[in-house]
Design a protein around this motif. Structure first.
Motif, PDB file in Angstrom:
ATOM      1  N   SER A  23      30.117  47.354  49.775  1.00  9.98           N
ATOM      2  CA  SER A  23      30.631  46.076  49.283  1.00  9.98           C
ATOM      3  C   SER A  23      31.611  46.323  48.141  1.00  9.98           C
ATOM      4  N   PHE A  24      32.679  45.531  48.137  1.00 11.20           N
ATOM      5  CA  PHE A  24      33.758  45.705  47.170  1.00 11.20           C
ATOM      6  C   PHE A  24      34.152  44.359  46.584  1.00 11.20           C
ATOM      7  N   VAL A  25      34.634  44.385  45.355  1.00 10.84           N
ATOM      8  CA  VAL A  25      35.133  43.164  44.720  1.00 10.84           C
ATOM      9  C   VAL A  25      36.364  42.740  45.495  1.00 10.84           C
ATOM     10  N   SER A  26      36.384  41.474  45.906  1.00 18.40           N
ATOM     11  CA  SER A  26      37.522  40.993  46.680  1.00 18.40           C
ATOM     12  C   SER A  26      38.690  40.687  45.751  1.00 18.40           C
ATOM     13  N   GLY A  27      39.839  40.532  46.337  1.00 16.11           N
ATOM     14  CA  GLY A  27      41.037  40.178  45.574  1.00 16.11           C
ATOM     15  C   GLY A  27      41.005  38.690  45.272  1.00 16.11           C
ATOM     16  N   VAL A  28      40.083  38.296  44.409  1.00 11.82           N
ATOM     17  CA  VAL A  28      39.906  36.887  44.062  1.00 11.82           C
ATOM     18  C   VAL A  28      41.194  36.378  43.432  1.00 11.82           C
ATOM     19  N   ASN A  29      41.661  35.224  43.915  1.00 12.40           N
ATOM     20  CA  ASN A  29      42.906  34.708  43.354  1.00 12.40           C
ATOM     21  C   ASN A  29      42.677  34.139  41.952  1.00 12.40           C
ATOM     22  N   THR A  30      43.727  34.098  41.177  1.00 11.10           N
ATOM     23  CA  THR A  30      43.619  33.699  39.774  1.00 11.10           C
ATOM     24  C   THR A  30      43.170  32.258  39.608  1.00 11.10           C
ATOM     25  N   GLU A  31      43.541  31.391  40.524  1.00  9.88           N
ATOM     26  CA  GLU A  31      43.131  29.982  40.422  1.00  9.88           C
ATOM     27  C   GLU A  31      41.617  29.862  40.582  1.00  9.88           C
ATOM     28  N   PHE A  32      41.059  30.662  41.467  1.00 11.50           N
ATOM     29  CA  PHE A  32      39.611  30.643  41.671  1.00 11.50           C
ATOM     30  C   PHE A  32      38.892  31.116  40.413  1.00 11.50           C
ATOM     31  N   ILE A  33      39.406  32.173  39.800  1.00 10.43           N
ATOM     32  CA  ILE A  33      38.808  32.676  38.557  1.00 10.43           C
ATOM     33  C   ILE A  33      38.927  31.623  37.463  1.00 10.43           C
ATOM     34  N   ARG A  34      40.069  30.961  37.387  1.00 12.49           N
ATOM     35  CA  ARG A  34      40.262  29.904  36.380  1.00 12.49           C
ATOM     36  C   ARG A  34      39.250  28.780  36.585  1.00 12.49           C
ATOM     37  N   GLU A  35      39.019  28.403  37.817  1.00 16.93           N
ATOM     38  CA  GLU A  35      38.039  27.353  38.116  1.00 16.93           C
ATOM     39  C   GLU A  35      36.638  27.775  37.681  1.00 16.93           C
ATOM     40  N   GLU A  36      36.287  29.032  37.903  1.00 16.71           N
ATOM     41  CA  GLU A  36      34.975  29.526  37.480  1.00 16.71           C
ATOM     42  C   GLU A  36      34.854  29.506  35.961  1.00 16.71           C
ATOM     43  N   HIS A  37      35.916  29.898  35.267  1.00 14.08           N
ATOM     44  CA  HIS A  37      35.909  29.852  33.799  1.00 14.08           C
ATOM     45  C   HIS A  37      35.756  28.413  33.321  1.00 14.08           C
ATOM     46  N   LEU A  38      36.483  27.507  33.951  1.00 12.85           N
ATOM     47  CA  LEU A  38      36.399  26.092  33.584  1.00 12.85           C
ATOM     48  C   LEU A  38      34.990  25.557  33.813  1.00 12.85           C
ATOM     49  N   ARG A  39      34.383  25.931  34.922  1.00 14.38           N
ATOM     50  CA  ARG A  39      33.021  25.495  35.218  1.00 14.38           C
ATOM     51  C   ARG A  39      32.054  26.008  34.155  1.00 14.38           C
ATOM     52  N   MET A  40      32.217  27.271  33.763  1.00 18.27           N
ATOM     53  CA  MET A  40      31.343  27.840  32.739  1.00 18.27           C
ATOM     54  C   MET A  40      31.542  27.132  31.401  1.00 18.27           C
ATOM     55  N   ALA A  41      32.792  26.836  31.057  1.00 14.05           N
ATOM     56  CA  ALA A  41      33.084  26.132  29.801  1.00 14.05           C
ATOM     57  C   ALA A  41      32.462  24.737  29.824  1.00 14.05           C
ATOM     58  N   GLU A  42      32.539  24.063  30.973  1.00 20.21           N
ATOM     59  CA  GLU A  42      31.947  22.728  31.098  1.00 20.21           C
ATOM     60  C   GLU A  42      30.433  22.776  30.890  1.00 20.21           C
ATOM     61  N   GLU A  43      29.781  23.801  31.412  1.00 18.65           N
ATOM     62  CA  GLU A  43      28.339  23.936  31.220  1.00 18.65           C
ATOM     63  C   GLU A  43      27.998  24.085  29.739  1.00 18.65           C
ATOM     64  N   HIS A  44      28.765  24.922  29.047  1.00 20.05           N
ATOM     65  CA  HIS A  44      28.513  25.128  27.618  1.00 20.05           C
ATOM     66  C   HIS A  44      28.817  23.865  26.813  1.00 20.05           C
ATOM     67  N   LEU A  45      29.893  23.178  27.199  1.00 20.03           N
ATOM     68  CA  LEU A  45      30.233  21.933  26.494  1.00 20.03           C
ATOM     69  C   LEU A  45      29.157  20.870  26.716  1.00 20.03           C
ATOM     70  N   GLN A  46      28.587  20.839  27.914  1.00 17.85           N
ATOM     71  CA  GLN A  46      27.508  19.879  28.186  1.00 17.85           C
ATOM     72  C   GLN A  46      26.315  20.157  27.281  1.00 17.85           C
ATOM     73  N   GLN A  47      26.003  21.426  27.094  1.00 18.46           N
ATOM     74  CA  GLN A  47      24.903  21.796  26.195  1.00 18.46           C
ATOM     75  C   GLN A  47      25.217  21.359  24.766  1.00 18.46           C
ATOM     76  N   ALA A  48      26.482  21.527  24.355  1.00 15.37           N
ATOM     77  CA  ALA A  48      26.891  21.119  23.010  1.00 15.37           C
ATOM     78  C   ALA A  48      26.801  19.605  22.853  1.00 15.37           C
ATOM     79  N   VAL A  49      27.208  18.861  23.869  1.00 18.99           N
ATOM     80  CA  VAL A  49      27.124  17.395  23.829  1.00 18.99           C
ATOM     81  C   VAL A  49      25.670  16.955  23.748  1.00 18.99           C
ATOM     82  N   ASP A  50      24.822  17.555  24.545  1.00 19.75           N
ATOM     83  CA  ASP A  50      23.395  17.206  24.524  1.00 19.75           C
ATOM     84  C   ASP A  50      22.789  17.469  23.149  1.00 19.75           C
ATOM     85  N   ALA A  51      23.125  18.621  22.556  1.00 22.63           N
ATOM     86  CA  ALA A  51      22.608  18.968  21.226  1.00 22.63           C
ATOM     87  C   ALA A  51      23.140  18.001  20.175  1.00 22.63           C
TER      88      ALA A  51
END
Length: 124
Positions: A74-102
């Motif tokens: 198994s090898f890391v695929s050539g993930v496109n940059t937009e997909f990586i950006r979406e994953e980063h955005l999703r992770m940021a949203e999760e952290h921001l949700q935790q901050a809002v809840d707190a």
């Protein structure tokens, strides 16, 4: 490859592995074309079942993070940059949700929270 499995984590072990590998890919530690350890080797290293590592690799393949070549591994695929950006955005949203809840539970206003976020963002 450093993947941490925690018994106190409520997620199943295969999800912890999947998240760990995704984070390594998103952070750039694992680059397109890099080989992942074999399922058997990873299972041995983590002291878990091969079936669990197989399930994690299948999830990663379905998500487009890795590609498996029969007989080669198994090898890391050539993930496109937009997909990586979406994953980063999703992770940021999760952290921001935790901050809002707190903030809500502590009685901090939206304005105070936005101001704090702005200060933190500008410092970095």
């Amino acid at each position: 490859m450093k993947i941490i499995i925690s018994n106190s984590d409520p997620r199943p072990i295969y999800e912890q592995i999947t998240a760990g590998i995704k984070n390594l890919i998103i952070s750039g530690e694992l680059k397109p074309g890099d080989a992942l350890p074999s399922m058997r080797f990873l299972a041995k290293e983590l002291r878990i079942s091969v079936i669990t590592t197989k399930r994690a690799y299948e999830e990663l393949e379905r998500g487009g993070f890795i590609e498996t070549v029969a007989g080669k591994g198994s090898f890391v695929s050539g993930v496109n940059t937009e997909f990586i950006r979406e994953e980063h955005l999703r992770m940021a949203e999760e952290h921001l949700q935790q901050a809002v809840d707190a903030a809500k539970s502590a009685g901090i206003s939206k304005e105070e929270l936005v101001e704090t976020l702005g200060m933190i963002y500008d410092e970095n």
